[in-house]
Design an enzyme around this catalytic site. Structure first.
Site, PDB file in Angstrom:
ATOM      1  CD  GLU A  19      -7.683   2.099  45.382  1.00 27.22           C
ATOM      2  OE1 GLU A  19      -8.530   2.025  44.488  1.00 27.22           O
ATOM      3  OE2 GLU A  19      -7.055   1.126  45.803  1.00 27.22           O
ATOM      4  CE  LYS A  43       8.871 -11.499  50.694  1.00 26.18           C
ATOM      5  NZ  LYS A  43       9.969 -10.897  51.398  1.00 26.18           N
ATOM      6  CG  ASP A  80       7.475  -9.279  53.286  1.00 19.24           C
ATOM      7  OD1 ASP A  80       7.311  -8.325  52.519  1.00 19.24           O
ATOM      8  OD2 ASP A  80       8.501  -9.994  53.298  1.00 19.24           O
ATOM      9  CG  HIS A 103     -12.855   5.303  42.280  1.00 19.44           C
ATOM     10  ND1 HIS A 103     -11.521   5.169  42.568  1.00 19.44           N
ATOM     11  CD2 HIS A 103     -13.447   4.164  42.676  1.00 19.44           C
ATOM     12  CE1 HIS A 103     -11.314   3.972  43.103  1.00 19.44           C
ATOM     13  NE2 HIS A 103     -12.476   3.343  43.172  1.00 19.44           N
TER      14      HIS A 103
END
Ligand code: ADP
Length: 500
Positions: free
Chosen positions: A179, A311, A387, A485
């Site tokens: 990104e 998660k 993770d 951006h």
């Protein structure tokens, strides 16, 4: 004479130049047969030419699009043909007589296994794997630990934000991301923090959780076990049983929740420098085996009953914490807010109240009282071998902003109750991830005090989030977001060409 010269030139053009060209331009590669060259190139470009249905027992004699390794195309180097022995194995995989997953154990060579699997996959699917590199990765290092049935690896660039001045120490924070703007923005936040004298980060709690679900014949029996587990006199015994699982696992507590005749036991333990899921699962299993003697009617339905909660977005992690709970704060000088962040203390405080607090409340947020904590958490997690799926609860964060020192300076804090990180185990031992941990000075097990490295990493994650929050909120307050951006996050390339 004119006709003769014209014919000669024509003939030269037709045969001679072609001949000269082929002499000069033909590469000495053993990949292509000369007569197949054009055909193969054309086939390669037909990415979607699925010749054979996927996953069926197939006849290898059917020609499919040749799979060319990334190295051939990217580096323009010749690629070795598969050996006859490899060719036989590829055919067996395509035919379904040899399972792809058995290659590593059969061949004893992980790189060769990956290469054969990749070739077979190409033939089965008819899809090109062009661009997915195979070379340059240590496939032995992931065997039995990080990834099964590898066919290559995905490259993610690692940028660096910092120095982040945190608790009097400077950190260069590695961030793996695609990104645009993210690293630049976090870097700007680090600069503002540094110029203001640094941030400080405190660890409030350190305990991984695992919650099995147990069913009884009656609610009464479930409550019997709950009372037994909550009796402080029994804790010592249970802790001894639990702690046998590892030198580093130390039971901290068991929280019992009843749902009818089902009982959920949320175990919490410290796990040294490991993130700790394996470690805690072993300890929980020890306790469950032990309890079977006194409660033979208990039926363990699952070692994870989702009260853990791993998660998945869940209020229990937001309220009780999971992994490391950290609070990080800094006072940003008014001058720095104006000159580096190009906004004002007042605008930031107002935006924070209306966006991160009120806006998130209106959205019914669960731990999402921040601007983009998950952006920084994910990038640091990927770079350091954490993770990435645990980004869900690790990104729980409330960002607070307040004007201090007679309204001149900004007090900013991020409170993150469930940062799940480790510096040993899982992906942390892989070469690139390990290098990033090394850069932060938290590689591997802490020699001085077990757990110190993973705790320090958690504080760095919170510090980097603080920097990210500061910068994005400033960009929003100053109305710069879209502009930056457009500059850093928008490719100037023709995307339609890339897709073809
Ligand atoms: P996780 O529990 O995070 O999935 P693993 O259990 O796979 O991680 O890896 C942790 C391993 O590392 C264990 O075998 C443990 O004994 C070992 N280890 C060595 N030093 C440490 C340490 N300082 N803290 C935690 N574990 C350590």
């Amino acid at each position: 004479i004119f006709a003769f010269i014209a014919s000669f030139v024509y003939l030269l053009g037709f045969f001679g130049i072609d001949f000269v060209h082929s002499l000069i331009l033909r590469q000495s590669t053993d990949l292509w047969n000369s007569e197949d060259e054009e055909e193969n190139e054309a086939l390669l470009r037909k990415e979607d030419a699925r010749k054979i249905p996927c996953g069926q027992a197939l006849d290898c004699s059917v020609t499919s699009a040749p799979i060319i390794s990334a190295q051939k195309v990217v580096d323009e180097k010749p690629v070795k043909l598969t050996t006859e022995e490899d060719e036989e194995i590829i055919k067996a995989i395509v035919a379904g007589t040899t399972p792809s997953y058995s290659l590593e154990s059969k061949l004893g060579d992980c790189k060769r296994a990956a290469s054969i699997r990749r070739e077979a996959l190409g033939r089965i699917t008819g899809k090109s794997l062009l661009g997915l590199p195979l070379d340059g990765f240590d496939y032995e290092s992931i065997l039995g630990q990080c990834c099964e049935m590898p066919i290559g690896y995905v490259q993610i660039p690692v940028g660096i934000a910092g120095p982040l001045l945190l608790n009097g120490k400077e950190y260069s924070v590695p961030m793996a991301t695609t990104e645009g703007c993210l690293v630049a923005s976090t870097n700007r936040g680090c600069k503002a923090i540094h110029l203001s004298g640094g941030a400080s980060s405190v660890l409030l709690k350190d305990g991984m959780t695992r919650a099995p679900v147990i069913r009884f014949g009656t609610a009464k029996r479930a409550v019997d076990l709950k009372f037994y587990l909550e009796d402080p006199e029994n804790f010592e015994t249970l802790a001894v049983v639990f702690n046998r699982s590892s030198r580093f696992a130390r039971l901290q507590g068991i929280k019992c929740v009843i749902a009818g005749k089902n009982l959920y036991l949320r175990f919490t333990c410290s796990t040294g420098d490991a993130m700790g899921m394996n470690m805690i699962s072993k300890g929980v299993q020890n306790v469950l085996d032990f309890l079977q003697t006194d409660f033979p009617d208990m039926d363990v339905i699952g070692i994870s009953g989702n009260l853990c909660s791993d998660k998945k977005p869940a209020a229990v992690n937001w309220i009780e914490g999971r992994g490391k709970s950290v609070v990080c704060e800094a006072i940003i000088k008014g001058d720095v807010v104006r000159k580096v962040l190009k906004t004002s203390v007042e605008s930031l405080v107002e935006l924070n109240m209306l966006k991160n607090l009120t806006g998130s409340a209106m959205a019914g947020a669960l731990g999402g009282f921040n601007a983009h904590a998950s952006n920084i958490v994910s990038a640091v997690y990927i770079a350091t071998g954490q993770d990435p799926a645990q980004n869900i609860e690790s990104s729980h964060c409330i960002t607070m902003m307040e004007a201090v020192n007679e309204g001149n300076d900004l007090h900013i804090s991020v409170t993150m109750p469930s940062i799940e990180v480790g510096t040993v185990g899982g992906g942390t031992q892989l070469a690139s991830q390990s290098a990033c941990l090394n850069l932060l000075g938290v590689k591997g097990a802490s020699q001085e005090s077990p757990g110190a490295n993973s705790r320090r990493l958690a504080t760095v994650v919170a510090g980097a989030v603080l920097a990210g929050e500061l910068s994005l909120m400033s960009a929003l307050a100053a109305g710069q977001l879209v502009k930056s951006h457009m500059k850093y996050n928008r490719s100037s390339k023709d995307v339609s060409k890339t897709s073809s």
